[in-house]
Design a protein around this motif. Sequence first.
Motif, PDB file in Angstrom:
ATOM      1  N   TYR A  23      -6.777  21.332  34.792  1.00  0.00           N
ATOM      2  CA  TYR A  23      -7.111  22.451  35.689  1.00  0.00           C
ATOM      3  C   TYR A  23      -8.310  23.283  35.239  1.00  0.00           C
ATOM      4  O   TYR A  23      -8.770  24.150  35.991  1.00  0.00           O
ATOM      5  N   ASN A  75      -4.069  27.328  48.043  1.00  0.00           N
ATOM      6  CA  ASN A  75      -3.658  26.262  47.132  1.00  0.00           C
ATOM      7  C   ASN A  75      -2.136  26.385  47.011  1.00  0.00           C
ATOM      8  O   ASN A  75      -1.631  27.222  46.271  1.00  0.00           O
ATOM      9  N   ALA A  78       2.475  23.186  43.648  1.00  0.00           N
ATOM     10  CA  ALA A  78       3.555  22.189  43.760  1.00  0.00           C
ATOM     11  C   ALA A  78       4.182  22.181  45.159  1.00  0.00           C
ATOM     12  O   ALA A  78       4.701  21.142  45.604  1.00  0.00           O
ATOM     13  N   HIS A 101      -7.337  22.257  46.134  1.00  0.00           N
ATOM     14  CA  HIS A 101      -6.729  21.861  44.854  1.00  0.00           C
ATOM     15  C   HIS A 101      -7.812  21.771  43.790  1.00  0.00           C
ATOM     16  O   HIS A 101      -8.917  21.282  44.074  1.00  0.00           O
ATOM     17  N   LEU A 102      -7.480  22.201  42.590  1.00  0.00           N
ATOM     18  CA  LEU A 102      -8.422  22.060  41.476  1.00  0.00           C
ATOM     19  C   LEU A 102      -8.566  20.588  41.090  1.00  0.00           C
ATOM     20  O   LEU A 102      -9.661  20.082  40.906  1.00  0.00           O
ATOM     21  N   ARG A 108      -3.495  11.261  40.985  1.00  0.00           N
ATOM     22  CA  ARG A 108      -2.451  11.576  40.000  1.00  0.00           C
ATOM     23  C   ARG A 108      -1.130  10.861  40.364  1.00  0.00           C
ATOM     24  O   ARG A 108      -1.154   9.866  41.077  1.00  0.00           O
TER      25      ARG A 108
HETATM   26  C1  DQA Z   1      -2.642  21.592  42.334  1.00  0.00           C
HETATM   27  C2  DQA Z   1      -2.112  20.161  42.362  1.00  0.00           C
HETATM   28  C3  DQA Z   1      -0.591  20.143  42.505  1.00  0.00           C
HETATM   29  O1  DQA Z   1      -0.103  18.814  42.518  1.00  0.00           O
HETATM   30  C4  DQA Z   1       0.071  20.870  41.348  1.00  0.00           C
HETATM   31  O2  DQA Z   1       1.463  20.944  41.528  1.00  0.00           O
HETATM   32  C5  DQA Z   1      -0.513  22.219  41.107  1.00  0.00           C
HETATM   33  C6  DQA Z   1      -1.943  22.418  41.267  1.00  0.00           C
HETATM   34  C7  DQA Z   1      -4.152  21.633  42.045  1.00  0.00           C
HETATM   35  O3  DQA Z   1      -4.749  22.680  42.298  1.00  0.00           O
HETATM   36  O4  DQA Z   1      -4.735  20.669  41.563  1.00  0.00           O
HETATM   37  O5  DQA Z   1       0.185  23.136  40.690  1.00  0.00           O
HETATM   38  O6  DQA Z   1      -2.426  22.168  43.606  1.00  0.00           O
END
Ligand code: DQA
Length: 145
Positions: A23, A75, A78, A101-102, A108
Motif C-alpha cells: 500500500y 475506496n 475489504a 484502490h491503491l 492479488r
Molecule cells: C484495497 C484492496 C482491498 O482488497 C483491500 O482489502 C484493502 C485495500 C486497496 O486499496 O488496494 O483494504 O482496497
Amino acid sequence: MATVLQLHGPNLNLLGSRETSIYGQHTMASIDRSVENLLQASAHKFICYQSNHEGDLVDRIQQASQQSVDFIIINPAAYTHTSVAIRDALLAVSIPFIEVHLSNPLEREAFRHTSYFSDIAHTVISGHGAESYTLAAKAAIEYLD
Ligand code: DQA
C-alpha cells in the motif's frame, strides 16, 4: 462549485504503516490533503470520512444526498469484495462515484477479484498507490466541469 466526498473503508486509517510493500508509505491524511488541494484549485469543496464499520459507511452515503454531495470517491477496502449494503446505498442515493484502490486487486488473491462496485462505478482506478486517489480526483474534476 461542486462537493466531492472521499470515503475510506476499513484499515485505511493505518496507511503509512500497514503492509507498506503493498500500500506504500503515504498516510491517509496526506492522501486527503493531495486530493483536497486538487479539488480546491478547481474551486470544488472536499469532505472526507473513514470508518472501519460497514453501517457507518452506509450512513455517511445516505447523508451525502442530504448534503448535496455531487460526486463520491470511494475506496471500500475489504468491503469491496463483500458489501451489498454499501453498493445498495450508492445505488439509493444515485451519486456518481469512482472506485479507487491503491493496489490492483485483480493481481492479488482470487477473493479480491470480485468487486460489488465496479459495474456501477463511473470508473475504477487501481494499482497506482496513493496516486490512484489523485487520478480519481482529476477524473472527478473532468466529470464535474
Ligand atoms: C484495497 C484492496 C482491498 O482488497 C483491500 O482489502 C484493502 C485495500 C486497496 O486499496 O488496494 O483494504 O482496497
